[in-house]
Design a protein around this motif. Structure first.
Motif, short mmCIF file in Angstrom:
data_model
loop_
_atom_site.label_atom_id
_atom_site.label_comp_id
_atom_site.label_asym_id
_atom_site.label_seq_id
_atom_site.Cartn_x
_atom_site.Cartn_y
_atom_site.Cartn_z
N ASN A 70 -31.56 -26.01 -1.50
CA ASN A 70 -30.65 -25.63 -2.58
C ASN A 70 -31.35 -24.99 -3.77
OD1 ASN A 70 -27.76 -26.48 -1.99
ND2 ASN A 70 -28.92 -28.29 -1.35
N SER A 71 -32.66 -24.98 -3.79
CA SER A 71 -33.40 -24.47 -4.96
C SER A 71 -32.94 -23.09 -5.41
CB SER A 71 -34.90 -24.46 -4.66
OG SER A 71 -35.38 -25.79 -4.61
N PRO A 72 -32.84 -22.10 -4.52
CA PRO A 72 -32.40 -20.78 -5.00
C PRO A 72 -31.02 -20.81 -5.64
CG PRO A 72 -33.40 -20.60 -2.83
CD PRO A 72 -33.21 -22.07 -3.11
N ARG A 73 -30.11 -21.60 -5.08
CA ARG A 73 -28.75 -21.71 -5.62
C ARG A 73 -28.76 -22.36 -7.00
NH1 ARG A 73 -23.83 -25.30 -3.72
NH2 ARG A 73 -25.40 -26.86 -4.14
N TRP A 74 -29.75 -23.22 -7.24
CA TRP A 74 -29.88 -23.91 -8.52
C TRP A 74 -30.75 -23.15 -9.51
CZ3 TRP A 74 -31.31 -29.14 -5.83
CH2 TRP A 74 -30.16 -29.68 -5.24
N GLY A 75 -31.13 -21.91 -9.17
CA GLY A 75 -31.92 -21.10 -10.08
C GLY A 75 -33.40 -21.43 -10.07
N LEU A 76 -33.86 -22.13 -9.03
CA LEU A 76 -35.27 -22.47 -8.91
C LEU A 76 -35.90 -21.63 -7.81
CD1 LEU A 76 -34.75 -26.35 -8.91
CD2 LEU A 76 -35.57 -24.94 -10.83
N PRO A 77 -37.19 -21.42 -7.87
CA PRO A 77 -37.83 -20.67 -6.79
C PRO A 77 -37.80 -21.47 -5.49
CG PRO A 77 -39.47 -21.50 -8.33
CD PRO A 77 -38.12 -21.82 -8.92
N ALA A 78 -37.71 -20.76 -4.39
CA ALA A 78 -37.76 -21.44 -3.09
C ALA A 78 -39.15 -22.04 -2.92
CB ALA A 78 -37.48 -20.44 -1.96
N PRO A 79 -39.24 -23.31 -2.55
CA PRO A 79 -40.55 -23.93 -2.39
C PRO A 79 -41.33 -23.27 -1.25
CG PRO A 79 -38.79 -25.55 -2.11
CD PRO A 79 -38.15 -24.23 -2.28
N ARG A 80 -42.62 -23.30 -1.40
CA ARG A 80 -43.48 -22.76 -0.33
C ARG A 80 -43.57 -23.71 0.84
NH1 ARG A 80 -48.36 -20.43 -4.05
NH2 ARG A 80 -47.10 -18.86 -5.12
N ALA A 81 -43.33 -25.01 0.58
CA ALA A 81 -43.37 -26.01 1.66
C ALA A 81 -42.44 -27.16 1.32
CB ALA A 81 -44.79 -26.53 1.86
N VAL A 82 -41.94 -27.80 2.38
CA VAL A 82 -41.19 -29.05 2.24
C VAL A 82 -41.76 -30.01 3.28
CG1 VAL A 82 -39.28 -28.26 3.71
CG2 VAL A 82 -38.93 -30.17 2.14
N VAL A 83 -42.12 -31.20 2.81
CA VAL A 83 -42.73 -32.20 3.68
C VAL A 83 -41.88 -33.47 3.63
CG1 VAL A 83 -44.81 -33.57 4.15
CG2 VAL A 83 -45.03 -31.25 3.20
#
Length: 127
Positions: free
Chosen positions: A17-30
């Motif tokens: 959801n980061s892009p929708r919330w105005g945040l950059p897309a993370p490079r990784a999710v763990v």
């Protein structure tokens, strides 16, 4: 974005959801030993195709992490194969890979959880 237990599932929702919330897309999710799969009734949007995905489960974890990881894995089934990884942490001398293993500070636990996480952070920051 990284999370453990229920936080592992939340990490995927934050990342997606980061892009929708105005945040950059993370490079990784763990997701480390997720405790629940996708939340019923709450859509898990697709991750950015550039986001690296790592899900860890333990061979001795009996608190639903394997089922939760399978459910999250289904949620990223269309994510590029080269950008995702499902890791089974195997019990060995000095490490029982149960649900509490990621919270331990033994050399074996550090090697199984912290060292790989440090490497992911190093990799996504451009080494």
């Amino acid at each position: 974005v990284v999370g453990y237990g229920y936080g592992a599932t939340l990490a995927f929702y934050v990342a997606a959801n980061s892009p929708r919330w105005g945040l950059p897309a993370p490079r990784a999710v763990v997701g480390i030993f997720p405790r629940s799969g996708r939340f019923p009734g709450i859509e898990l949007p697709s991750l950015a195709r550039t986001t690296r995905v790592v899900i860890q489960v333990g061979d001795a974890d009996t608190t639903s992490a394997k089922n939760a990881a399978s459910d999250i894995w289904l949620g990223v089934e269309h994510h590029p194969a080269a950008r995702k990884q499902l890791v089974v942490v195997h019990s060995r001398s000095g490490l029982r890979a149960d649900h509490g293993a990621p919270r331990r500070s033994t050399p074996q636990a550090v090697g199984a959880f912290w060292a790989p996480l440090d490497q992911i952070i190093y990799d996504v920051r451009g080494g």
